[in-house]
Design a protein around this motif. Structure first.
Motif, PDB file in Angstrom:
ATOM      1  N   GLY A  14       0.679  -1.266   0.082  1.00  0.00           N
ATOM      2  CA  GLY A  14      -0.068  -0.027  -0.024  1.00  0.00           C
ATOM      3  C   GLY A  14       1.008   1.204   0.023  1.00  0.00           C
ATOM      4  N   ALA A  15       1.954   1.316   0.735  1.00  0.00           N
ATOM      5  CA  ALA A  15       2.803   2.434   0.797  1.00  0.00           C
ATOM      6  C   ALA A  15       3.598   2.381  -0.443  1.00  0.00           C
ATOM      7  CB  ALA A  15       3.824   2.281   1.798  1.00  0.00           C
ATOM      8  N   CYS A  16       3.831   1.599  -1.282  1.00  0.00           N
ATOM      9  CA  CYS A  16       4.574   1.487  -2.508  1.00  0.00           C
ATOM     10  C   CYS A  16       3.616   2.207  -3.507  1.00  0.00           C
ATOM     11  CB  CYS A  16       5.096   0.192  -2.968  1.00  0.00           C
ATOM     12  SG  CYS A  16       6.580  -0.361  -1.917  1.00  0.00           S
ATOM     13  N   SER A  17       2.458   1.836  -3.605  1.00  0.00           N
ATOM     14  CA  SER A  17       1.569   2.313  -4.434  1.00  0.00           C
ATOM     15  C   SER A  17       1.374   4.098  -3.953  1.00  0.00           C
ATOM     16  CB  SER A  17      -0.039   1.794  -3.909  1.00  0.00           C
ATOM     17  OG  SER A  17      -0.821   2.167  -4.908  1.00  0.00           O
ATOM     18  N   TYR A  18       1.252   4.453  -2.999  1.00  0.00           N
ATOM     19  CA  TYR A  18       1.414   6.013  -2.704  1.00  0.00           C
ATOM     20  C   TYR A  18       2.689   6.558  -3.357  1.00  0.00           C
ATOM     21  CZ  TYR A  18      -2.511   6.025   0.733  1.00  0.00           C
ATOM     22  OH  TYR A  18      -3.626   6.107   1.289  1.00  0.00           O
ATOM     23  N   LEU A  70      -5.733   6.679 -12.890  1.00  0.00           N
ATOM     24  CA  LEU A  70      -4.294   6.198 -12.238  1.00  0.00           C
ATOM     25  C   LEU A  70      -4.170   6.524 -10.841  1.00  0.00           C
ATOM     26  CD1 LEU A  70      -2.126   7.010 -15.110  1.00  0.00           C
ATOM     27  CD2 LEU A  70      -2.834   4.791 -14.365  1.00  0.00           C
ATOM     28  N   LEU A  71      -4.544   8.069 -10.472  1.00  0.00           N
ATOM     29  CA  LEU A  71      -4.587   8.240  -9.152  1.00  0.00           C
ATOM     30  C   LEU A  71      -5.667   7.604  -7.998  1.00  0.00           C
ATOM     31  CD1 LEU A  71      -4.262  12.079  -9.853  1.00  0.00           C
ATOM     32  CD2 LEU A  71      -2.426  10.665  -8.897  1.00  0.00           C
ATOM     33  N   GLY A  72      -6.777   7.341  -8.804  1.00  0.00           N
ATOM     34  CA  GLY A  72      -7.797   6.805  -8.028  1.00  0.00           C
ATOM     35  C   GLY A  72      -7.334   5.348  -7.632  1.00  0.00           C
ATOM     36  N   LEU A  73      -6.788   4.672  -8.495  1.00  0.00           N
ATOM     37  CA  LEU A  73      -6.381   3.359  -8.323  1.00  0.00           C
ATOM     38  C   LEU A  73      -5.162   3.241  -7.585  1.00  0.00           C
ATOM     39  CD1 LEU A  73      -6.540   0.272  -9.453  1.00  0.00           C
ATOM     40  CD2 LEU A  73      -4.911   0.783 -11.079  1.00  0.00           C
ATOM     41  N   PHE A  74      -4.168   3.977  -7.649  1.00  0.00           N
ATOM     42  CA  PHE A  74      -2.903   3.808  -6.733  1.00  0.00           C
ATOM     43  C   PHE A  74      -2.926   4.784  -5.560  1.00  0.00           C
ATOM     44  CE2 PHE A  74      -1.243   2.698 -10.933  1.00  0.00           C
ATOM     45  CZ  PHE A  74      -0.670   1.340 -10.844  1.00  0.00           C
ATOM     46  N   GLY A  75      -3.797   5.907  -5.518  1.00  0.00           N
ATOM     47  CA  GLY A  75      -3.785   6.494  -4.229  1.00  0.00           C
ATOM     48  C   GLY A  75      -5.225   6.413  -3.482  1.00  0.00           C
ATOM     49  N   ALA A  76      -6.218   5.870  -4.154  1.00  0.00           N
ATOM     50  CA  ALA A  76      -7.515   5.911  -3.192  1.00  0.00           C
ATOM     51  C   ALA A  76      -8.249   4.559  -3.318  1.00  0.00           C
ATOM     52  CB  ALA A  76      -8.433   7.025  -3.868  1.00  0.00           C
ATOM     53  N   PHE A  77      -7.633   3.748  -4.062  1.00  0.00           N
ATOM     54  CA  PHE A  77      -8.391   2.514  -4.143  1.00  0.00           C
ATOM     55  C   PHE A  77      -7.434   1.194  -3.387  1.00  0.00           C
ATOM     56  CE2 PHE A  77      -8.839  -1.721  -6.367  1.00  0.00           C
ATOM     57  CZ  PHE A  77     -10.204  -2.107  -5.489  1.00  0.00           C
ATOM     58  N   ILE A  78      -6.048   1.097  -3.899  1.00  0.00           N
ATOM     59  CA  ILE A  78      -5.268   0.057  -3.589  1.00  0.00           C
ATOM     60  C   ILE A  78      -4.722   0.452  -2.099  1.00  0.00           C
ATOM     61  CG2 ILE A  78      -3.099  -0.929  -3.856  1.00  0.00           C
ATOM     62  CD1 ILE A  78      -3.286  -0.732  -6.848  1.00  0.00           C
ATOM     63  N   PRO A  79      -4.108   1.343  -1.904  1.00  0.00           N
ATOM     64  CA  PRO A  79      -3.656   1.615  -0.536  1.00  0.00           C
ATOM     65  C   PRO A  79      -4.848   1.359   0.628  1.00  0.00           C
ATOM     66  CG  PRO A  79      -2.735   3.144  -1.856  1.00  0.00           C
ATOM     67  CD  PRO A  79      -4.001   2.540  -2.472  1.00  0.00           C
ATOM     68  N   PRO A  80      -5.821   2.118   0.627  1.00  0.00           N
ATOM     69  CA  PRO A  80      -6.713   2.033   1.712  1.00  0.00           C
ATOM     70  C   PRO A  80      -7.262   0.734   1.940  1.00  0.00           C
ATOM     71  CG  PRO A  80      -7.271   3.815   0.324  1.00  0.00           C
ATOM     72  CD  PRO A  80      -6.439   3.354  -0.356  1.00  0.00           C
ATOM     73  N   VAL A  81      -7.589  -0.124   0.764  1.00  0.00           N
ATOM     74  CA  VAL A  81      -8.112  -1.403   1.149  1.00  0.00           C
ATOM     75  C   VAL A  81      -6.779  -2.323   1.736  1.00  0.00           C
ATOM     76  CG1 VAL A  81      -8.372  -3.459  -0.131  1.00  0.00           C
ATOM     77  CG2 VAL A  81      -9.540  -1.353  -0.854  1.00  0.00           C
ATOM     78  N   LEU A  82      -5.515  -1.982   1.243  1.00  0.00           N
ATOM     79  CA  LEU A  82      -4.687  -2.936   1.970  1.00  0.00           C
ATOM     80  C   LEU A  82      -4.229  -2.393   3.292  1.00  0.00           C
ATOM     81  CD1 LEU A  82      -2.077  -3.103  -1.088  1.00  0.00           C
ATOM     82  CD2 LEU A  82      -3.729  -4.862  -0.168  1.00  0.00           C
ATOM     83  N   LEU A  96       8.799   6.482  -0.052  1.00  0.00           N
ATOM     84  CA  LEU A  96       9.872   7.438  -0.218  1.00  0.00           C
ATOM     85  C   LEU A  96      10.663   6.679  -1.749  1.00  0.00           C
ATOM     86  CD1 LEU A  96      11.317  10.212  -0.445  1.00  0.00           C
ATOM     87  CD2 LEU A  96      12.532   9.289   1.726  1.00  0.00           C
ATOM     88  N   PRO A  97      11.373   5.783  -1.397  1.00  0.00           N
ATOM     89  CA  PRO A  97      12.072   5.075  -2.495  1.00  0.00           C
ATOM     90  C   PRO A  97      11.521   4.948  -3.740  1.00  0.00           C
ATOM     91  CG  PRO A  97      12.301   3.999  -0.587  1.00  0.00           C
ATOM     92  CD  PRO A  97      11.294   4.695  -0.443  1.00  0.00           C
ATOM     93  N   VAL A  98      10.112   4.757  -3.817  1.00  0.00           N
ATOM     94  CA  VAL A  98       9.178   4.565  -4.867  1.00  0.00           C
ATOM     95  C   VAL A  98       9.309   5.690  -5.644  1.00  0.00           C
ATOM     96  CG1 VAL A  98       6.780   3.816  -5.958  1.00  0.00           C
ATOM     97  CG2 VAL A  98       8.133   2.630  -4.066  1.00  0.00           C
ATOM     98  N   ALA A  99       8.656   6.800  -4.688  1.00  0.00           N
ATOM     99  CA  ALA A  99       8.545   8.327  -5.362  1.00  0.00           C
ATOM    100  C   ALA A  99      10.116   8.576  -5.863  1.00  0.00           C
ATOM    101  CB  ALA A  99       8.077   9.309  -4.306  1.00  0.00           C
ATOM    102  N   THR A 100      11.018   8.344  -5.486  1.00  0.00           N
ATOM    103  CA  THR A 100      12.341   8.683  -5.967  1.00  0.00           C
ATOM    104  C   THR A 100      12.633   7.984  -7.302  1.00  0.00           C
ATOM    105  OG1 THR A 100      13.156   9.419  -3.727  1.00  0.00           O
ATOM    106  CG2 THR A 100      14.742   9.088  -5.465  1.00  0.00           C
ATOM    107  N   LEU A 101      12.317   6.681  -7.472  1.00  0.00           N
ATOM    108  CA  LEU A 101      12.634   6.112  -8.642  1.00  0.00           C
ATOM    109  C   LEU A 101      11.716   6.482  -9.648  1.00  0.00           C
ATOM    110  CD1 LEU A 101      12.936   2.661  -7.030  1.00  0.00           C
ATOM    111  CD2 LEU A 101      14.646   3.779  -8.064  1.00  0.00           C
ATOM    112  N   MET A 102      10.319   6.689  -9.644  1.00  0.00           N
ATOM    113  CA  MET A 102       9.634   7.471 -10.405  1.00  0.00           C
ATOM    114  C   MET A 102      10.004   8.619 -10.872  1.00  0.00           C
ATOM    115  SD  MET A 102       7.018   5.091 -11.048  1.00  0.00           S
ATOM    116  CE  MET A 102       6.063   6.075 -11.743  1.00  0.00           C
ATOM    117  N   SER A 103      10.533   9.535 -10.002  1.00  0.00           N
ATOM    118  CA  SER A 103      10.805  10.858 -10.327  1.00  0.00           C
ATOM    119  C   SER A 103      12.013  10.815 -11.353  1.00  0.00           C
ATOM    120  CB  SER A 103      11.281  11.737  -9.184  1.00  0.00           C
ATOM    121  OG  SER A 103      10.032  11.858  -8.487  1.00  0.00           O
ATOM    122  N   SER A 104      12.824   9.727 -11.110  1.00  0.00           N
ATOM    123  CA  SER A 104      14.149   9.595 -12.000  1.00  0.00           C
ATOM    124  C   SER A 104      13.758   8.932 -13.201  1.00  0.00           C
ATOM    125  CB  SER A 104      15.056   8.737 -11.179  1.00  0.00           C
ATOM    126  OG  SER A 104      16.408   8.524 -11.800  1.00  0.00           O
TER     127      SER A 104
END
Length: 314
Positions: A10-14, A233-245, A266-274
């Motif tokens: 769930g955190a990685c999804s965020y 995309l935002l609904g799936l990864f930010g408002a659906f998957i994390p709250p359920v998990l 944080l690591p996921v966000a950094t990797l995505m930004s890069s």
């Protein structure tokens, strides 16, 4: 271990969200359109999951009755429980508004370090509520996480002129709101099925968001354009998957451990930004990413070490 993995995923999804939000802002969409459409899509997806689970349970119940087996009908949530969950979902809507608002004033790498103050805020809330001091294992983990977060966000290499006060305030408020989200996930109507808990909490978050920023994107037709892709995309990864998990995992592992595992964002966000946005990530930032990953896995490593010592003594 299963519940820890659920919260970790769930955190990685965020962690994917900040990149999608930056792309949406680049196409001219506003805070209200981005945050509001995300919650709308996430709430719709969650209620679809509830409906699918309900249909599956009814079919199983019907087959059991036809086979002559005794069955106990599933209990429905009463309105008091639903209202409690909706109230607990207020931080869900508030966190998105505050964090996405911060992204309008400060760089994503700085906004996320402010959001990540939830790691120690969450532990402090649990400490005060339980009146129990964090053990040394938790304190060591927090120290590693905070050090890694400072490095990964590049704050030590950043010009002080980039610290716009309004963005900093919004970022810190998003951290407090996210901590409350984790707290309520672990304590409010925990006996209810995860999908149902998440659906009612998402509904509360949606009402909160739309009360602050009315959903004009529905009336003006923006939702049915390119915004729909970002909303999904935002609904799936930010408002659906994390709250359920989170609804499934947090009640079993506690808010303190959940706050630590949440640092995987944080690591996921950094990797995505890069890799997606092409942002430069220095060697010091990559060092921070490694430290955060170490901090996420440290509690389990220390527990395993303690178990090995106990076996040796026995």
């Amino acid at each position: 271990m299963r519940n820890q993995i659920l919260v970790l995923l769930g955190a990685c999804s965020y962690g994917i969200l900040s990149t999608i939000v930056v792309l949406a802002y680049g196409h001219g969409y506003t805070l209200g359109e981005v945050a509001g459409s995300q919650l709308l899509m996430g709430t719709a997806l969650t209620w679809l999951l509830v409906a699918a689970n309900g249909w599956k349970k009814k079919r199983t119940l019907r087959k059991s009755v036809e086979a002559g087996r005794a069955v106990i009908p599933p209990q429905r949530l009463v309105w008091k429980q639903r209202l409690l969950l909706m109230a607990a979902g207020i931080p869900t809507g508030a966190t998105g508004l505050l964090y996405y608002g911060a992204l309008q004033y400060i760089p994503a790498s700085l906004a996320i370090i402010l959001l990540f103050q939830f790691t120690w805020i969450g532990v402090m809330i649990q400490t005060v509520s339980s009146r129990k001091r964090p053990d040394n294992r938790m304190l060591i983990t927090l120290a590693v996480l905070l050090t890694g977060t400072l490095f990964a966000a590049g704050i030590l290499e950043r010009d002080a002129g980039q610290f716009q006060m309004w963005g900093v305030i919004l970022g810190l408020l998003s951290a407090l709101s996210y901590s409350l989200f984790v707290l309520f996930n672990g304590r409010v109507v925990t006996q209810a099925p995860p999908a149902s808990r998440s659906a009612w909490m998402m509904t509360g978050g949606l009402i909160t968001s739309w009360s602050i920023l009315p959903p004009g994107f529905i009336l003006n037709g923006e939702l049915w354009g390119e915004l729909l892709l970002y909303a999904f995309l935002l609904g799936l990864f930010g408002a659906f998957i994390p709250p359920v998990l989170f609804a499934a995992g947090v009640p079993h592992i506690g808010e303190g451990t959940a706050a630590v595992l949440g640092a995987a964002e944080l690591p996921v966000a950094t990797l995505m930004s890069s890799f997606v946005l092409g942002e430069y990530v220095s060697a010091l930032q990559w060092t921070g990413v490694v430290l955060v990953l170490l901090g996420v896995g440290l509690p389990e490593l220390l527990r395993e070490r303690s178990r090995m010592r106990m076996r040796m003594i026995q």
